[in-house]
Write an enzyme that holds these catalytic residues in place. Structure first.
Site, PDB file in Angstrom:
ATOM      1  N   GLU A 142      -5.552  -7.071   5.892  1.00  0.00           N
ATOM      2  CA  GLU A 142      -4.195  -7.540   5.609  1.00  0.00           C
ATOM      3  C   GLU A 142      -3.786  -8.531   6.690  1.00  0.00           C
ATOM      4  O   GLU A 142      -3.866  -8.224   7.882  1.00  0.00           O
ATOM      5  CB  GLU A 142      -3.206  -6.366   5.581  1.00  0.00           C
ATOM      6  CG  GLU A 142      -3.316  -5.492   4.349  1.00  0.00           C
ATOM      7  CD  GLU A 142      -2.656  -6.101   3.106  1.00  0.00           C
ATOM      8  OE1 GLU A 142      -2.047  -7.187   3.209  1.00  0.00           O
ATOM      9  OE2 GLU A 142      -2.779  -5.480   2.034  1.00  0.00           O
TER      10      GLU A 142
ATOM     11  N   TYR B 133      -2.533 -11.083   2.079  1.00  0.00           N
ATOM     12  CA  TYR B 133      -1.366 -11.156   2.955  1.00  0.00           C
ATOM     13  C   TYR B 133      -0.529  -9.904   2.740  1.00  0.00           C
ATOM     14  O   TYR B 133      -0.617  -9.264   1.694  1.00  0.00           O
ATOM     15  CB  TYR B 133      -0.562 -12.435   2.793  1.00  0.00           C
ATOM     16  CG  TYR B 133       0.166 -12.719   1.493  1.00  0.00           C
ATOM     17  CD1 TYR B 133       0.921 -11.754   0.816  1.00  0.00           C
ATOM     18  CD2 TYR B 133       0.167 -14.004   0.974  1.00  0.00           C
ATOM     19  CE1 TYR B 133       1.614 -12.053  -0.336  1.00  0.00           C
ATOM     20  CE2 TYR B 133       0.864 -14.314  -0.195  1.00  0.00           C
ATOM     21  CZ  TYR B 133       1.582 -13.328  -0.841  1.00  0.00           C
ATOM     22  OH  TYR B 133       2.266 -13.619  -1.990  1.00  0.00           O
ATOM     23  N   THR B 134       0.270  -9.569   3.776  1.00  0.00           N
ATOM     24  CA  THR B 134       1.032  -8.325   3.699  1.00  0.00           C
ATOM     25  C   THR B 134       2.174  -8.422   2.696  1.00  0.00           C
ATOM     26  O   THR B 134       2.528  -7.419   2.067  1.00  0.00           O
ATOM     27  CB  THR B 134       1.600  -7.955   5.081  1.00  0.00           C
ATOM     28  OG1 THR B 134       2.248  -9.103   5.637  1.00  0.00           O
ATOM     29  CG2 THR B 134       0.494  -7.491   6.016  1.00  0.00           C
TER      30      THR B 134
HETATM   31 ZN   LIG Z   1      -3.289  -7.941  -1.448  1.00  0.00          ZN
END
Ligand SMILES: [Zn+2]
Length: 249
Positions: A103, A39-40
């Site tokens: 991402e 995840y970002t």
């Molecule tokens: Zn990461």
């Protein structure tokens, strides 16, 4: 500041190429056999996109998937993107040379962790399937979380990420637990590929961190770091679901 323009590797419709300058050559002869999901961990997707296109930031990923399902490609798949950092899987370091990184936009534990919308999960699944079709060396056990390959440092994409849905879509593993399974948690984690400490060493803290990473993915209601019966049942199931060639010892 951006990198040179390139053509998208995927033929999925609606992919926007947004060239990042942050990449380099893969290690000579490195097989691409891992798909790393992140995840970002930033307040919103546009901030993450901006950061991955800034040379000073020294970070990137091959793809980013927005919460509304839009897909961006930032780095050509042939190049080594800078997403995994210090990481290890199946005893091997330099995860970046061996992987494709995605991402997935979510504020993460620092900025208000929240469920991943269905439209975003559908886009992630379609992108992953497209990548797996073009990279047959990525076997089911090679689809990993950033937390799996760096358990002492990372939590992403975390316990709200819908791994069972992805497995239903043919991406990664989510086997039914093997009830009543015994066995040694450390040995099973090692067999699946988890690092149990830094730099290939094994420590009690490293084992605990690997167990939490495993639980975030396969037993998200119990992030205890303890090898309880339910965790052992899933560890056994995942180890048995691996293809022989991707199981360590
Ligand atoms: Zn990461």
């Amino acid at each position: 500041m951006t990198g040179p323009a390139f053509a998208a590797d995927t033929s999925l419709p609606g992919v926007t190429v947004m060239p990042s300058p942050n990449h380099g050559p893969r290690a000579a002869g490195a097989a691409v056999d891992l798909l790393v999901l992140h995840y970002t961990g930033m307040p919103d997707g546009s901030a993450a996109l901006r950061r991955m296109c800034q040379a000073e930031a020294q970070v990137s990923a091959h793809y980013m998937v927005e919460e509304d399902g839009r897909i961006f490609q930032l780095v050509p798949e042939a190049r080594r993107a800078w997403h995994a950092g210090v990481a290890r899987w199946r005893g091997r370091a330099d995860v970046n040379s061996h992987s494709i990184g995605i991402e997935i936009v979510n504020p993460g534990h620092e900025f208000g962790y929240r469920p991943f919308p269905a439209v975003q999960m559908q886009a992630v699944a379609a992108l992953c399937r497209d990548i797996l079709d073009r990279h047959p060396a990525i076997l089911p056990g090679g689809v990993v979380a950033h937390a799996d390959v760096a358990p002492a440092r990372k939590e992403d994409p975390g316990e709200l990420f819908d791994w069972p849905f992805l497995a239903d879509q043919g991406v990664g593993l989510f086997p039914a637990p093997v009830a009543g399974a015994g066995g040694d948690a450390a040995a099973l984690l090692r067999q699946i590929g988890y690092p149990l400490g830094e730099d290939g060493a094994e420590t009690p803290e490293g084992l605990r961190a690997a167990l939490v990473a495993f639980q975030r993915r396969y037993r998200p209601s119990e992030l205890t770091g303890q090898a309880d019966a339910g965790t052992l049942a899933m560890l056994t199931a995942v180890a048995r679901a691996l293809k022989p060639e991707e199981s360590i010892r």
